[in-house]
Design a protein around this motif. Structure first.
Motif, PDB file in Angstrom:
ATOM      1  N   ASP A 235       0.817  -1.220   0.000  1.00 24.89           N
ATOM      2  CA  ASP A 235       0.000   0.000   0.000  1.00 24.89           C
ATOM      3  C   ASP A 235       0.850   1.270   0.000  1.00 24.89           C
ATOM      4  O   ASP A 235       0.297   2.379   0.031  1.00 24.89           O
ATOM      5  CB  ASP A 235      -0.936   0.015   1.218  1.00 24.89           C
ATOM      6  CG  ASP A 235      -1.926  -1.141   1.196  1.00 24.89           C
ATOM      7  OD1 ASP A 235      -2.401  -1.484   0.095  1.00 24.89           O
ATOM      8  OD2 ASP A 235      -2.204  -1.693   2.270  1.00 24.89           O
ATOM      9  N   GLU A 237       3.821   4.077  -1.287  1.00 20.32           N
ATOM     10  CA  GLU A 237       4.528   4.648  -2.425  1.00 20.32           C
ATOM     11  C   GLU A 237       6.029   4.533  -2.148  1.00 20.32           C
ATOM     12  O   GLU A 237       6.489   4.893  -1.072  1.00 20.32           O
ATOM     13  CB  GLU A 237       4.153   6.120  -2.610  1.00 20.32           C
ATOM     14  CG  GLU A 237       4.903   6.794  -3.758  1.00 20.32           C
ATOM     15  CD  GLU A 237       4.593   8.276  -3.863  1.00 20.32           C
ATOM     16  OE1 GLU A 237       3.801   8.648  -4.739  1.00 20.32           O
ATOM     17  OE2 GLU A 237       5.154   9.050  -3.045  1.00 20.32           O
ATOM     18  N   GLU A 306       1.512  -0.382 -13.256  1.00 20.55           N
ATOM     19  CA  GLU A 306       0.804   0.499 -12.332  1.00 20.55           C
ATOM     20  C   GLU A 306       0.212   1.703 -13.058  1.00 20.55           C
ATOM     21  O   GLU A 306      -0.884   2.167 -12.704  1.00 20.55           O
ATOM     22  CB  GLU A 306       1.766   0.967 -11.237  1.00 20.55           C
ATOM     23  CG  GLU A 306       2.160  -0.144 -10.277  1.00 20.55           C
ATOM     24  CD  GLU A 306       3.120   0.300  -9.197  1.00 20.55           C
ATOM     25  OE1 GLU A 306       3.399  -0.500  -8.288  1.00 20.55           O
ATOM     26  OE2 GLU A 306       3.589   1.462  -9.261  1.00 20.55           O
ATOM     27  N   LYS A 307       0.913   2.182 -14.064  1.00 19.26           N
ATOM     28  CA  LYS A 307       0.392   3.302 -14.837  1.00 19.26           C
ATOM     29  C   LYS A 307      -0.868   2.896 -15.586  1.00 19.26           C
ATOM     30  O   LYS A 307      -1.858   3.645 -15.647  1.00 19.26           O
ATOM     31  CB  LYS A 307       1.462   3.789 -15.828  1.00 19.26           C
ATOM     32  CG  LYS A 307       1.248   5.190 -16.351  1.00 19.26           C
ATOM     33  CD  LYS A 307       2.503   5.685 -17.063  1.00 19.26           C
ATOM     34  CE  LYS A 307       2.386   7.174 -17.375  1.00 19.26           C
ATOM     35  NZ  LYS A 307       3.629   7.702 -17.988  1.00 19.26           N
ATOM     36  N   GLN A 309      -2.916   0.586 -14.671  1.00 13.74           N
ATOM     37  CA  GLN A 309      -3.972   0.349 -13.682  1.00 13.74           C
ATOM     38  C   GLN A 309      -4.383   1.609 -12.939  1.00 13.74           C
ATOM     39  O   GLN A 309      -5.335   1.595 -12.150  1.00 13.74           O
ATOM     40  CB  GLN A 309      -3.487  -0.707 -12.679  1.00 13.74           C
ATOM     41  CG  GLN A 309      -3.237  -2.073 -13.317  1.00 13.74           C
ATOM     42  CD  GLN A 309      -2.427  -2.990 -12.430  1.00 13.74           C
ATOM     43  OE1 GLN A 309      -2.014  -2.609 -11.338  1.00 13.74           O
ATOM     44  NE2 GLN A 309      -2.180  -4.207 -12.896  1.00 13.74           N
ATOM     45  N   GLY A 310      -3.655   2.712 -13.160  1.00 10.01           N
ATOM     46  CA  GLY A 310      -4.013   3.973 -12.508  1.00 10.01           C
ATOM     47  C   GLY A 310      -3.692   4.028 -11.042  1.00 10.01           C
ATOM     48  O   GLY A 310      -4.290   4.799 -10.290  1.00 10.01           O
ATOM     49  N   GLN A 311      -2.706   3.220 -10.617  1.00  8.88           N
ATOM     50  CA  GLN A 311      -2.309   3.216  -9.209  1.00  8.88           C
ATOM     51  C   GLN A 311      -0.784   3.159  -9.162  1.00  8.88           C
ATOM     52  O   GLN A 311      -0.176   2.113  -8.975  1.00  8.88           O
ATOM     53  CB  GLN A 311      -2.901   2.016  -8.466  1.00  8.88           C
ATOM     54  CG  GLN A 311      -2.669   2.060  -6.968  1.00  8.88           C
ATOM     55  CD  GLN A 311      -3.271   0.858  -6.262  1.00  8.88           C
ATOM     56  OE1 GLN A 311      -3.737  -0.085  -6.919  1.00  8.88           O
ATOM     57  NE2 GLN A 311      -3.273   0.871  -4.940  1.00  8.88           N
ATOM     58  N   GLU A 312      -0.150   4.314  -9.314  1.00 12.50           N
ATOM     59  CA  GLU A 312       1.299   4.378  -9.451  1.00 12.50           C
ATOM     60  C   GLU A 312       1.963   4.510  -8.077  1.00 12.50           C
ATOM     61  O   GLU A 312       1.951   5.570  -7.470  1.00 12.50           O
ATOM     62  CB  GLU A 312       1.684   5.556 -10.349  1.00 12.50           C
ATOM     63  CG  GLU A 312       1.104   5.424 -11.766  1.00 12.50           C
ATOM     64  CD  GLU A 312       1.467   6.610 -12.656  1.00 12.50           C
ATOM     65  OE1 GLU A 312       2.665   6.936 -12.730  1.00 12.50           O
ATOM     66  OE2 GLU A 312       0.540   7.199 -13.254  1.00 12.50           O
ATOM     67  N   ARG A 313       2.527   3.387  -7.626  1.00 13.49           N
ATOM     68  CA  ARG A 313       3.212   3.370  -6.317  1.00 13.49           C
ATOM     69  C   ARG A 313       4.719   3.486  -6.454  1.00 13.49           C
ATOM     70  O   ARG A 313       5.395   3.872  -5.518  1.00 13.49           O
ATOM     71  CB  ARG A 313       2.897   2.065  -5.578  1.00 13.49           C
ATOM     72  CG  ARG A 313       1.460   1.910  -5.150  1.00 13.49           C
ATOM     73  CD  ARG A 313       1.345   0.788  -4.112  1.00 13.49           C
ATOM     74  NE  ARG A 313       1.848  -0.493  -4.587  1.00 13.49           N
ATOM     75  CZ  ARG A 313       2.908  -1.109  -4.091  1.00 13.49           C
ATOM     76  NH1 ARG A 313       3.615  -0.563  -3.110  1.00 13.49           N
ATOM     77  NH2 ARG A 313       3.280  -2.288  -4.561  1.00 13.49           N
TER      78      ARG A 313
END
Length: 450
Positions: A235, A237, A306-307, A309-313
């Motif tokens: 969870d 970044e 991640e890009k 999926q729209g969740q860039e950690r």
């Protein structure tokens, strides 16, 4: 060959300070010589290690990390392919020889190679005393000559008690120590990457949430730390900060790798100073601030996924430097400057990891006044012979050998595993040759409490 002694009639031909892979390889070479000589001309040998047991970069033994050097460059094979201390003999002993061959790889898991080191160390455990921290080395003078050294260790559990062992030669192999940026200080939230695994485990056990972690560095250890934190805290970044535009791939091509050949040490040692500097600069990309291509590609794939999926950690903060670190009650405020524009961003982070490499420990850190006996060149670097023996004042017949800290004389392999076995053989041969030149004195030296 005898074990470490505690009686008054003990003097060692050589005492090793530190017991990592380098002095472990030397212990094996000396042990094997003793076995071959059947007690005829074996040396009395001991090794002192401040850790309670053998350990080599334990904090970075990530489960899937592999070695960056071939298993054939183990503790013995390049010196003696018939030795039963080889990695292949270890695999046979562990019952995994066929399984490893079926993998079709030259590069074992790092945790497996560490287990190999432990396996080898256990076989020469009679030569080592653990939990023995060397605090001083003092010269022993007879008839105007320094013929031996008294090596003084701190006794575990009793810091005021000292033990003294006398040796005609010492071999210093204390390894590298973590390097930190100027002014940096470690804490519960700020680590060096050498602490990575135990620190991550502590955070997991505590249940403390990790929302963001920052890693400073552009080398293999930095990339491995980024990848491990990314997997460990799903969870969070993970911000990778480095001054380059991107990670630089390690140059492990066949011709570049020849810089690690034993013959390359001879060429480097005999070359003029300006040629040594050029060779070092040309081939830094084989080892320093570089990353394996497989890991670079894996991190790149993770960023792209991640890009999508729209969740860039996973965040690469390239061409950047950390300008300020402020610890608060709740987090670490890391100020990162984007160098092309000077723009600064303050990251409220739960963790900051300095993956900023290692540096050799200075000889004076362990030898104290003995360091004054060592000769230095006009750049204040130690003069070291091809046999890894430090040049000393004319009245010194007791020898000091170095394993590590000799990049200026012996090249890139000084702190690497590539020539560990060969170097151990060279030091073993030098010790035997030097003993014939300077026969042991009749009067033994003490090993006593002080």
């Amino acid at each position: 060959m005898t074990t470490l002694q505690t009686g008054p009639d003990s003097i060692y031909d050589v005492l090793g300070i530190g017991f990592g892979p380098s002095n472990l390889a030397l212990a094996i070479a000396l042990h094997e010589h003793s076995v071959r000589s059947a007690g005829g001309d074996g040396l009395r040998v001991g090794f002192l290690e401040r850790q309670p047991r053998f350990g080599w970069h334990r904090g970075m033994l990530i489960d899937d990390a592999t070695m960056q050097v071939s298993f054939l460059k183990d503790l013995v094979t390049m010196r003696d392919p018939t030795s039963d201390f080889s990695f292949l003999c270890y695999l046979r002993d562990r019952g995994r020889l066929v399984d490893f061959l079926n993998l079709k790889t030259l590069f074992p898991l790092r945790i497996e190679f560490h287990d190999y080191f432990e396996w080898a160390a256990a076989r020469v455990a009679h030569l080592v005393e653990y939990s023995a921290e060397v605090v001083a080395v003092r010269p022993v003078t007879e008839d105007g000559e320094i013929r031996a050294y008294d090596v003084i260790t701190r006794t575990p559990g009793d810091p005021d008690r000292r033990t003294v062992r006398r040796a005609r030669s010492i071999c210093v192999a204390t390894g590298l120590e973590p390097h930190l940026p100027p002014g940096a200080a470690l804490s519960e939230r700020i680590w060096h990457n050498s602490q990575l695994l135990p620190r991550v485990e502590e955070v997991r056990r505590s249940g403390t949430p990790v929302r963001r972690a920052v890693v400073l560095g552009a080398g293999q250890s930095a990339a491995e730390a980024v990848d491990y934190l990314h997997r460990s805290f799903p969870d969070a970044e993970i911000c990778s900060v480095f001054a380059k535009y991107g990670y630089t791939p390690a140059d492990d091509s066949p011709f570049a790798n020849k810089i690690f050949d034993p013959e390359a040490v001879d060429l480097y040692y005999g070359a003029p100073r300006e040629v040594k500097r050029s060779l070092f600069d040309y081939h830094r990309s084989t080892n320093y601030s570089v990353v394996d291509m497989d890991l670079i590609e894996s991190l790149s794939r993770s960023m792209y996924q991640e890009k999508v999926q729209g969740q860039e950690r996973l965040r690469m903060m390239n061409v950047s430097r950390i300008r300020d670190v402020e610890t608060t009650a709740d987090d670490v405020r890391v100020t990162v400057e984007f160098l092309p524009t000077g723009e600064r961003e303050v990251l409220a982070s739960d963790l900051l990891v300095y993956a900023t490499g290692y540096q050799p420990q200075g000889i004076a850190d362990h030898l104290g006044e003995i360091g004054k006996l060592c000769l230095r060149d006009d750049e204040d670097a130690l003069e070291v012979g091809r046999d890894h023996r430090v040049a000393t004042a004319p009245n010194v017949t007791a020898d000091i050998y170095l394993q590590g800290g000799t990049e200026h004389t012996h090249g890139l392999t000084s702190t690497l595993l590539s020539t560990t076995a060969v170097r151990a053989g060279e030091i073993c041969a030098s010790l035997l040759a030097r003993r014939s030149l300077h026969p042991a004195n009749e009067a033994p030296g003490p090993t006593v409490d002080a």
